[in-house]
Structure formats: C-alpha cells, structure tokens
Design a protein around this motif. Structure first.
Motif, PDB file in Angstrom:
ATOM      1  N   ILE A  80      10.855   2.759   0.601  1.00 40.29           N
ATOM      2  CA  ILE A  80      10.181   2.365   1.708  1.00 40.29           C
ATOM      3  C   ILE A  80      11.162   2.386   3.176  1.00 40.29           C
ATOM      4  N   LEU A  81      11.521   1.500   3.242  1.00 43.05           N
ATOM      5  CA  LEU A  81      13.494   1.707   3.865  1.00 43.05           C
ATOM      6  C   LEU A  81      13.363   2.570   4.616  1.00 43.05           C
ATOM      7  N   TYR A 121       7.596  -3.128 -10.184  1.00 43.18           N
ATOM      8  CA  TYR A 121       9.605  -2.485  -9.604  1.00 43.18           C
ATOM      9  C   TYR A 121       9.460  -2.131  -7.623  1.00 43.18           C
ATOM     10  N   PHE A 122       8.194  -3.788  -7.213  1.00 43.39           N
ATOM     11  CA  PHE A 122       7.841  -3.245  -5.960  1.00 43.39           C
ATOM     12  C   PHE A 122       9.826  -3.589  -5.407  1.00 43.39           C
ATOM     13  N   PRO A 123      10.454  -4.538  -5.581  1.00 44.89           N
ATOM     14  CA  PRO A 123      12.294  -4.793  -4.845  1.00 44.89           C
ATOM     15  C   PRO A 123      12.523  -3.162  -4.937  1.00 44.89           C
ATOM     16  N   VAL A 168      -0.820   0.433  -8.969  1.00 42.79           N
ATOM     17  CA  VAL A 168      -0.707  -1.187  -8.485  1.00 42.79           C
ATOM     18  C   VAL A 168       0.326  -2.004  -9.434  1.00 42.79           C
ATOM     19  N   ILE A 169      -0.082  -1.112 -10.866  1.00 40.87           N
ATOM     20  CA  ILE A 169       0.617  -1.995 -12.416  1.00 40.87           C
ATOM     21  C   ILE A 169       2.379  -1.743 -11.631  1.00 40.87           C
ATOM     22  N   LEU A 200       0.816  -1.287  -0.069  1.00 42.43           N
ATOM     23  CA  LEU A 200       0.336  -0.085  -0.086  1.00 42.43           C
ATOM     24  C   LEU A 200       0.783   1.389   0.003  1.00 42.43           C
ATOM     25  N   THR A 201       1.671   1.316   0.801  1.00 41.83           N
ATOM     26  CA  THR A 201       2.674   2.592   0.900  1.00 41.83           C
ATOM     27  C   THR A 201       3.468   2.961  -0.552  1.00 41.83           C
ATOM     28  N   SER A 202       4.111   1.336  -1.865  1.00 40.96           N
ATOM     29  CA  SER A 202       4.631   1.880  -2.611  1.00 40.96           C
ATOM     30  C   SER A 202       3.561   2.227  -4.106  1.00 40.96           C
ATOM     31  N   THR A 203       2.103   2.185  -3.689  1.00 37.81           N
ATOM     32  CA  THR A 203       0.914   2.316  -4.367  1.00 37.81           C
ATOM     33  C   THR A 203       0.721   3.982  -3.710  1.00 37.81           C
TER      34      THR A 203
END
Length: 210
Positions: A158-159, A150-152, A144-145, A118-121
C-alpha cells in the motif's frame, strides 16, 4: 558460461524484469477506461502469481485470457470497493471541516486505518479471483481474513502504491520513471506476499484433509 548465455542467471533475471515491466504496462493500458481496472488487476495477478511460483508463462496470452474470464467479477469488485472508498472520502471531507478536538482526531485516525484495511482487502480480492474460482461472498470473506493475518506485510504494498501516486502527481518530470518502475515493483512484491499466504493456507487445508 557467458553472462549472455540464455541459461545464465543474468539473462533469466533480465527476462523476468522485462516480463514484470510488460505486465505493469499492460495493467496501466487496460485500466485507462477505469471501469476495466478490476479485470485488469485480476489478469495482472493471474500472470504475476504464476511467475512468482516459477512457472514463467508468456505475458500477453495468459493476461488476455484472464482479463476476459474475470471481467464480470472484477468489475463488480471494482464498483463495490469504489463505493466504499467514496463513502470514506465523504466522511473524511466532513470531519476535516470540523474543529480539531481529541475526538475528531481519533475519528480521522480511524478513517485512515479503515482506508488501509479496505485497500488491503481490495488487493487481496483481486489476487483471490486470479488464483481461485469462488463466489463474490467467499472472495470478500477470504480477502478480509488474509488482510487480518498478513496486514503488516501488505502494508508495504500500500505504501509503495501511495508513493507512486504521489510521485506521479507532484513530480511531473519523473513520470516516465515512475510509470516504468513502480508498477512492476508493486506487482512483483505483492505477488510474493500472496504466493506465500496462499501456500500456507493450501498447506493447512491439505493437513486438515489428511
């Protein structure tokens, strides 16, 4: 050429660092009322994405223009994601009161994963409205896509944000350093991630069109 020559890499790098510092300070200043944080995030990303593409704009003018233009949509996104985070926070509180069984530990891990996604989105949503003119539904769908693709890479963003919040909360003597260093670094890195992701999408769309 002297390192202090306006055309030298040293001076250009210094100016870029100062621009990101000003951008970070503007974001924090315009986020103080909290309700304006969405528009501030969109304005910050508008300038940061231009800087990442090498356009090197002035900071204040484009920031203020983007802040005004994205105020409505940025505020809607802020309230939307704020509600979702509040619901996840309530769920986390509930499961933390339960006995730590295997099922409960799995549920806790699932909540943590949902918070990260959710944070990434949310981050991508503000970057998207900074780069494109889309309706809310399209913004969320594309966010979302991008998160799934590219989540990694975005996990590091986020970190860094989490580390900055923890340092600000528990390392009071270092607050001036945290406020000065963390926002510019996060903005710089996330702008690079978004620029690369958007470039790939735009190139793919151009290839399909041809």
């Amino acid at each position: 050429m002297s390192i202090f020559d306006p055309e030298s890499k040293f001076v250009q790098l210094t100016n870029t660092m100062l621009d990101y510092l000003k951008l970070g300070l503007l974001f924090m200043a315009f986020s103080i009322p909290v309700v304006t944080m969405g528009a501030a995030a969109a304005a910050t990303m508008t300038v940061a994405l231009k800087m990442a593409r090498g356009e090197a704009p002035a900071v204040w003018g484009p920031f203020w223009k983007a802040f005004r233009e994205n105020f409505k949509l940025g505020t809607i996104l802020l309230l939307f994601f704020g509600l979702l985070f509040a619901l996840l926070g309530f769920d986390w509180y509930q499961v933390m009161q339960m006995e730590s069984t295997v099922v409960i530990r799995v549920v806790r891990a699932g909540i943590v994963l949902l918070v990260l996604v959710l944070t990434s989105t949310a981050l991508y949503s503000f970057a998207i409205i900074a780069r494109y003119e889309l309706r809310l539904k399209a913004v969320l769908r594309n966010a979302v896509i991008y998160t799934l693709l590219y989540f990694p890479k975005n996990l590091l963003t986020i970190l860094m944000i989490a580390a900055g919040i923890l340092a600000y909360t528990f390392l009071v003597p270092l607050i001036p350093l945290v406020v000065t260093v963390v926002p510019p670094v996060v903005i710089w890195y996330f702008a690079k991630v978004c620029t690369a992701a958007f470039h790939k999408s735009e190139s793919a769309a151009e290839n399909i069109a041809e």
